[in-house]
Design an enzyme around this catalytic site. Structure first.
Site, PDB file in Angstrom:
ATOM      1  N   CYS A 394      -2.130   3.458  43.339  1.00  0.00           N
ATOM      2  CA  CYS A 394      -2.781   4.418  42.472  1.00  0.00           C
ATOM      3  C   CYS A 394      -2.079   4.530  41.116  1.00  0.00           C
ATOM      4  CB  CYS A 394      -2.933   5.764  43.180  1.00  0.00           C
ATOM      5  SG  CYS A 394      -4.292   6.710  42.483  1.00  0.00           S
ATOM      6  N   HIS A 525      -5.559   4.373  47.880  1.00  0.00           N
ATOM      7  CA  HIS A 525      -4.320   4.617  48.637  1.00  0.00           C
ATOM      8  C   HIS A 525      -4.387   3.912  49.990  1.00  0.00           C
ATOM      9  CE1 HIS A 525      -2.439   7.670  46.050  1.00  0.00           C
ATOM     10  NE2 HIS A 525      -3.686   7.965  45.715  1.00  0.00           N
ATOM     11  N   GLU A 527      -2.140   3.230  52.002  1.00  0.00           N
ATOM     12  CA  GLU A 527      -1.216   3.806  52.990  1.00  0.00           C
ATOM     13  C   GLU A 527      -1.928   4.768  53.939  1.00  0.00           C
ATOM     14  OE1 GLU A 527      -1.216   4.429  49.752  1.00  0.00           O
ATOM     15  OE2 GLU A 527      -0.723   6.510  49.284  1.00  0.00           O
TER      16      GLU A 527
HETATM   17  N1  GLN Z   1      -2.596  10.534  38.072  1.00  0.00           N
HETATM   18  C1  GLN Z   1      -3.450   9.430  38.337  1.00  0.00           C
HETATM   19  C2  GLN Z   1      -4.922   9.803  38.318  1.00  0.00           C
HETATM   20  O1  GLN Z   1      -5.250  10.941  38.428  1.00  0.00           O
HETATM   21  C3  GLN Z   1      -3.077   8.757  39.657  1.00  0.00           C
HETATM   22  C4  GLN Z   1      -3.342   9.607  40.841  1.00  0.00           C
HETATM   23  C5  GLN Z   1      -2.619   9.125  42.076  1.00  0.00           C
HETATM   24  O2  GLN Z   1      -1.662   8.392  42.011  1.00  0.00           O
HETATM   25  N2  GLN Z   1      -3.066   9.596  43.221  1.00  0.00           N
HETATM   26  O3  GLN Z   1      -5.779   8.945  38.193  1.00  0.00           O
END
Ligand code: GLN
Length: 552
Positions: A394, A525, A527
């Site tokens: 992410c 994600h 994970e």
């Molecule tokens: N801050 C970033 C976004 O909002 C990544 C979010 C995250 O890593 N879950 O897109």
């Protein structure tokens, strides 16, 4: 005869953090193994409607379900142990219960009646439990109540347990997970605090059916007798739960005290045969692994101690572990503070960067905001240039794209608009449909959340790992790779190997294996979908690359 639903409540005594979640998950695993349809729920006593608005240092990880619910990290444990996908019905908080009751009242759902805290709040709790049971088509629902008995905050949930137990005495089991401190050189386990916890339960009109005696060491015969006697239980209703090397050992330990059979008897269910071979072999593999693979996690939620960290990144840690176990490696995991790689924060930042050469792989997990971002990007540049396997999750993808744009695609000063709104090259920008949410401060449950498909490009690391055309992965973000810069990034060698089916959102970015052994980031994600017996394909591929580096 209509099949009766069964309920197992798990509550905590003496103090929090002694493993209620792992207990609930392990009970679930044991019963599922016997052929029952099991689901698990978490009740959190806080007023937040979900966990999405909380800081990870405050609350630990925010676990995201396939349907987009942002909830407590214990939901991840349930999914991992039960190997299933849960739904938003499996989670409730004080806030969500009150919200339902208030909405119902506003819609005349109580038909003009007086609505009071008791019985309407506990009744709503029960109806939410039944909704989860229905949604998951479960025979048995395990419900973990957050906090510790005796606290003011969870009393209405205990009231719900009491009401259910009175209605269905043969269908409800109450498990108390309690802590026994070990004192003195002999590590004598003290039972008194647990006796008090039982008394606190008694004053809520409840008595435990089973006590899980969490302690540093196993319960000896004497202490077991004592605990049973003072807490008015039979000795075989006391289960010894000593500290373990790996959490995956817990179901095996519970079975030593015949917990599965005992619970089923109490629920008047047939104690079916069970086969634990696969799990047993998995635990054996964990314990027998000796060759190490050394992974660093560069993150920013620091200054709060390792404990908070492992709570904030629990799914990432578990996913890395699953992949290491899959490759029969012992995992050495090191927390690396992003600020150690920042020129403005430390004079030794170049030496610190060089130390990354000692690692077999580096992970940058998800995150928000500006703190630590420059350090993370220096670390990413270093591992990219030094061919150290890199996996970005992410924010880890977004910052890898920014670093690549700046240092390879000659877009000096490129940034994500999350950190710098004025940047000349906004290579990561807020998603079009998110602008309104931000402008109106509509920030709870409004990110791009939950499972979405992505189409993979053949001949890439991602395709090789998944070995399929379309994948489904869970998301939690507001920003994305800005389409304006995609061609430029591609020209310089960045491969977008996973995209949303309409081709608009970049879901995976990677570098060719000819340039770098493993450099890959995901907008989602991964994970969140890793399971102990089924390591996630991308984590498995990353750890494979890390193992190859460790041989050199
Ligand atoms: N801050 C970033 C976004 O909002 C990544 C979010 C995250 O890593 N879950 O897109």
């Amino acid at each position: 005869m209509k099949k009766k639903h069964k309920y197992i409540f798990v509550v905590g005594g003496v103090m929090s953090g002694v493993g209620k979640g792992i207990t609930a998950s392990s009970i679930g695993y044991i019963l599922k193994l016997r052929g029952y349809l099991v689901t698990a729920m978490k009740i959190d006593p806080y007023v937040n409607v979900d966990a999405g608005t909380m800081n990870p240092t405050e609350h630990g990880e925010v676990f995201v379900l396939a349907d987009g619910m942002e909830c407590d990290q214990d939901m991840g444990n349930y999914e991992r142990f039960l190997d299933c996908n849960l739904t938003r019905t499996n989670y409730m908080t004080t806030g969500s219960v009150y919200l339902s009751v208030i909405n119902k009242e506003r819609n005349l759902g109580y038909k003009g009646k007086f609505v009071s805290v008791v019985p309407h709040i506990p009744l709503e709790v029960i109806s939410k439990i039944d909704a989860a049971m229905k949604e998951n088509k479960a025979d048995i629902t395990i419900i973990e109540i957050g906090g510790t008995v005796g606290e003011y905050e969870n009393i209405l949930f205990l009231e719900a347990v009491k009401m259910l137990k009175i209605r269905h005495p043969e269908d409800v089991v109450l498990v108390l997970v309690s802590f026994l401190p070990a004192v003195g050189a002999s590590n004598e386990l003290k039972t008194k605090p647990t006796q008090h916890a039982v008394r606190a339960l008694n004053s809520a009109g409840l008595h435990p059916d089973i006590i899980i005696a969490r302690a540093k060491v196993p319960l000896d015969k004497k202490r077991r007798e004592k605990l049973a006697f003072h807490c008015s239980l039979r000795e075989n209703d006391v289960v010894s739960a000593p500290d373990v090397e790996t959490i995956y050992e817990v179901p095996l330990n519970f079975e030593k005290d015949k917990m599965g059979e005992n619970i089923l008897k109490k629920l008047h269910l047939r104690p079916k045969q069970q086969e634990m071979e696969e799990w047993r072999n998995f635990v054996k593999r964990i314990k027998e692994a000796t060759r190490e693979v050394k992974i660093g996690i560069v993150g920013k939620y620091f200054g709060t101690g390792d404990f908070t960290l492992s709570d904030a990144y629990i799914s990432v840690i578990e996913a890395v572990k699953h992949a290491a176990y899959f490759h029969k490696r012992k995992l050495e995991l090191v927390w690396l503070d992003a600020e150690d790689y920042e020129e403005t924060k430390t004079e030794t930042y170049t030496e610190n960067l060089k130390k990354l050469l000692d690692y077999d792989g580096i992970v940058v997990p998800g995150g928000f905001g500006s703190r630590g971002v420059d350090g993370i990007m220096n670390a990413i540049q270093f591992v990219r240039e030094n061919k150290i396997p890199y996996f970005g999750l992410c924010y880890g993808l977004q910052l890898a794209v920014v670093e690549f744009a700046r240092n390879k695609a000659h877009l000096k000063g490129a940034h994500t608009t999350e950190v710098n709104k004025e940047t000349k090259f906004p290579v990561i920008d807020v998603m079009e449909n998110q602008k309104k949410n931000i402008a109106e401060s509509q920030l709870g449950g409004t990110m791009r959340l939950g499972s979405y498909p992505a189409v993979l490009l053949k001949g890439t690391i991602a395709y090789e790992a998944y070995n399929t055309d379309t994948i489904f992965e869970r998301h939690r973000h507001r920003y994305e790779v800005n389409p304006v810069y995609i061609d430029k990034l591609k020209e310089e060698g960045m491969i977008f190997s996973g995209k949303s089916p309409d081709g608009k959102l970049m879901e995976i970015a990677e570098l060719s294996k000819e340039i770098h052994p493993f450099f890959l980031g995901t907008q989602f994600h991964p994970e969140l979908q890793s399971r102990p017996l089924h390591s996630h394909p991308l984590f498995a591929a990353f750890i494979k690359a890390a193992c190859e580096r460790s041989k050199k």
